[in-house]
Write an enzyme that holds these catalytic residues in place. Structure first.
Site, mmCIF file in Angstrom:
data_model
loop_
_atom_site.group_PDB
_atom_site.id
_atom_site.type_symbol
_atom_site.label_atom_id
_atom_site.label_comp_id
_atom_site.label_asym_id
_atom_site.label_seq_id
_atom_site.Cartn_x
_atom_site.Cartn_y
_atom_site.Cartn_z
ATOM 1 N N ALA A 133 0.820 -1.209 0.000
ATOM 2 C CA ALA A 133 0.000 0.000 0.000
ATOM 3 C C ALA A 133 0.855 1.261 0.000
ATOM 4 O O ALA A 133 0.608 2.186 -0.769
ATOM 5 C CB ALA A 133 -0.939 -0.005 1.211
ATOM 6 N N CYS B 84 2.458 -13.005 0.374
ATOM 7 C CA CYS B 84 1.694 -14.212 0.066
ATOM 8 C C CYS B 84 2.584 -15.313 -0.504
ATOM 9 O O CYS B 84 2.231 -16.495 -0.461
ATOM 10 C CB CYS B 84 0.587 -13.895 -0.927
ATOM 11 S SG CYS B 84 -0.592 -12.657 -0.343
ATOM 12 N N ARG C 212 13.311 6.644 -8.688
ATOM 13 C CA ARG C 212 12.083 7.353 -9.076
ATOM 14 C C ARG C 212 11.824 8.563 -8.176
ATOM 15 O O ARG C 212 10.690 8.993 -8.013
ATOM 16 C CB ARG C 212 10.903 6.373 -9.042
ATOM 17 C CG ARG C 212 10.976 5.326 -10.147
ATOM 18 C CD ARG C 212 10.009 4.175 -9.907
ATOM 19 N NE ARG C 212 9.932 3.290 -11.057
ATOM 20 C CZ ARG C 212 10.824 2.353 -11.349
ATOM 21 N NH1 ARG C 212 11.894 2.189 -10.571
ATOM 22 N NH2 ARG C 212 10.683 1.588 -12.415
ATOM 23 N N TYR D 239 -18.047 -23.263 -21.790
ATOM 24 C CA TYR D 239 -18.099 -24.726 -21.645
ATOM 25 C C TYR D 239 -17.329 -25.414 -22.765
ATOM 26 O O TYR D 239 -17.462 -25.067 -23.941
ATOM 27 C CB TYR D 239 -19.542 -25.243 -21.666
ATOM 28 C CG TYR D 239 -19.610 -26.725 -21.990
ATOM 29 C CD1 TYR D 239 -19.149 -27.667 -21.069
ATOM 30 C CD2 TYR D 239 -20.065 -27.168 -23.221
ATOM 31 C CE1 TYR D 239 -19.167 -29.017 -21.363
ATOM 32 C CE2 TYR D 239 -20.096 -28.523 -23.534
ATOM 33 C CZ TYR D 239 -19.644 -29.441 -22.607
ATOM 34 O OH TYR D 239 -19.638 -30.783 -22.901
ATOM 35 N N TRP E 147 -23.074 -28.242 -17.339
ATOM 36 C CA TRP E 147 -23.539 -27.336 -16.295
ATOM 37 C C TRP E 147 -22.371 -27.114 -15.349
ATOM 38 O O TRP E 147 -21.967 -28.024 -14.624
ATOM 39 C CB TRP E 147 -24.729 -27.942 -15.525
ATOM 40 C CG TRP E 147 -26.050 -27.723 -16.199
ATOM 41 C CD1 TRP E 147 -26.642 -28.536 -17.112
ATOM 42 C CD2 TRP E 147 -26.921 -26.616 -16.006
ATOM 43 N NE1 TRP E 147 -27.838 -28.008 -17.508
ATOM 44 C CE2 TRP E 147 -28.049 -26.825 -16.852
ATOM 45 C CE3 TRP E 147 -26.877 -25.465 -15.217
ATOM 46 C CZ2 TRP E 147 -29.106 -25.925 -16.920
ATOM 47 C CZ3 TRP E 147 -27.937 -24.569 -15.290
ATOM 48 C CH2 TRP E 147 -29.042 -24.802 -16.140
#
Length: 460
Positions: free
Chosen positions: A14, A47, A74, A433, A441
């Site tokens: 963040a 992670c 930067r 599918y 389905w």
């Protein structure tokens, strides 16, 4: 325009996303950016730590997306191994300590970003601070754990807790040749799932050779004469030998500084922000990542959901605001995926417990299907559980456990939850599918169809 200074506290997802976005929008002639990071690494994938520990990722530095040097190139003044120890919001300044020299100094700011992250929960138990006991939240934590694993002579590991990090670390330790015992207080591992779905994870862990002990309340970490962990004791009187102990109990927002500065915190201790990630009541202070609470779009209340996906988005939103633009983070539906060996695990939305706490009346539907057409070679089983609001049929949550291709199916449900769709509308979705990818389905549609039947049977 007078030149302003942005101070960023925290150098991971963040914080550095916010700094980088602000720099893209405002050049060095307009905005100074100073960032403080207490650890040795920036912009890394926490992670990915279990996969480095387990050997799937060969080198630690592969987890680093951008180094301190790259950030400095930067025009971001990034100060490593420097911990902010005080916020003076009224005076618009922060006090920071160089962790190597101990020298402290104040830095003024015009705009402030708090991205202090979270820390592993460490219960106040005898021996919890012993050598060989590790939490795993940061890359520094992972480095310390790896050092212990490489030095320790024994091959017995105890993991305390069976959430995402606990389960992933258990598998990683098995991959390194350790005999692993997982102790957790719940009826089943993976408390982010309902117990019936967690039972499938339990079976998979047992099949890997992981000993999983449910209903185990840890009371002490026993140590040897040198102060190193040797066993973990539980309330039942059992002792589980351990050469290394990994804490996978969960994390809590790292917000002590914010609390001392009088900034608003939620029930979980996370910072409270508006949609633009500004801290409530403070025009020039933003916060993002694992130190904040976010709006749960399904339950309609704030929750602490620490995930890297959210942290990076928070950073982009914050950087846009600091840079003079406008962006918002409307909230989340609580989507997460994981795996145990070949078993994929996914959830989004509410569990039964969450729905009850939110005061919702609901029905459930659970189906078993396959990830491909049943006749296609390699077809693997998949279980899908779906929650729907009783009266309206609004989709409330989905949990999926199964073989290859199971976990990412949860993304369909995440989109449906975000859109506020009913299970009847989900049934009508036009999903792809072909026999190598799905039965005719899709399992998500089958579960939705069963949920529609349950909603109709329940009536008003």
């Amino acid at each position: 325009m007078a030149k302003e200074r942005l101070v960023v506290v925290g150098g991971d997802a963040a914080g550095m996303s916010a700094a980088s976005q602000a720099r893209r929008l405002r050049g060095a002639a307009e905005l100074d950016i100073v960032a403080f990071e207490r650890g040795h690494f920036t912009s890394y994938s926490a992670c990915g730590i279990p996969y480095w520990i387990g050997g799937q990722v060969a080198e630690r530095d592969e987890l680093v997306a951008r180094t301190p040097r790259e950030h400095r190139e930067r025009d971001i003044d990034l100060r490593m191994r420097t911990e902010v120890v005080e916020l003076d919001v009224a005076g618009r300044r922060v006090r920071a300590r160089d962790l190597d020299s101990g020298v402290e100094s104040w830095t003024d700011y015009d705009k402030l970003v708090l991205a202090t992250g979270a820390r592993p929960v460490r219960p106040k138990l005898p021996g919890i601070g012993a050598h060989g006991v590790h939490g795993v939240q940061s890359l520094d934590d992972g480095t310390r754990l790896m050092g212990t694993l490489e030095r320790v002579e024994g091959r017995r590991a105890v993991v305390v807790g069976a959430g995402y990090i606990g389960v992933e670390m258990a598998e990683a330790l098995v991959g390194r040749g350790f005999e692993v015992t997982v102790l957790h207080r719940g009826a089943q591992p993976m408390s982010t799932l309902d117990p019936d779905m967690g039972g499938l994870v339990h079976s998979a862990m047992n099949a890997m050779g992981i000993r999983t002990v449910s209903g185990a309340e840890v009371t002490e970490v026993l140590t040897d004469e040198e102060g190193r962990a040797r066993a973990v004791a539980t309330a039942s009187g059992e002792e589980y030998p351990a050469d290394v102990v990994v804490l996978g109990i969960g994390v809590e927002p790292r917000t002590a500084l914010a609390r001392e500065a009088g900034l608003p915190l939620g029930e979980s201790g996370g910072l409270l922000t508006d949609l633009s990630m500004r801290v409530r009541g403070h025009e020039d202070v933003w916060a993002g990542g694992d130190c904040v609470e976010v709006l749960d779009l399904v339950a309609g209340r704030n929750r602490h959901i620490p995930l890297g996906t959210h942290a990076n988005k928070h950073g982009q939103v914050i950087g846009s605001g600091v840079g003079g633009g406008y962006a918002t983070f409307p909230g989340v539906v609580g989507t997460a995926v994981s795996k145990v060996c070949d078993l994929e695990i996914a959830r989004t939305g509410l569990r039964e417990r969450d729905a009850l706490e939110a005061g919702l009346r609901f029905v459930t539907a659970t189906i078993r299907s396959t990830n491909t057409a049943g006749y296609y070679p390699g077809a693997a089983e998949m279980t899908v559980k779906m929650l729907a609001e009783r009266r309206t049929g609004r989709l409330l949550g989905v949990q999926i456990v199964g073989g290859a291709g199971a976990a990412k199916r949860v993304d369909v449900a995440a989109v449906a939850l975000t859109a506020g769709m009913t299970v009847e509308q989900v049934v009508s979705l036009d999903l792809g599918y072909a026999p190598p990818f799905s039965p005719v389905w899709d399992p998500v549609l089958v579960a939705a169809r069963k949920a529609v039947t349950a909603v109709r049977a329940a009536g008003v």
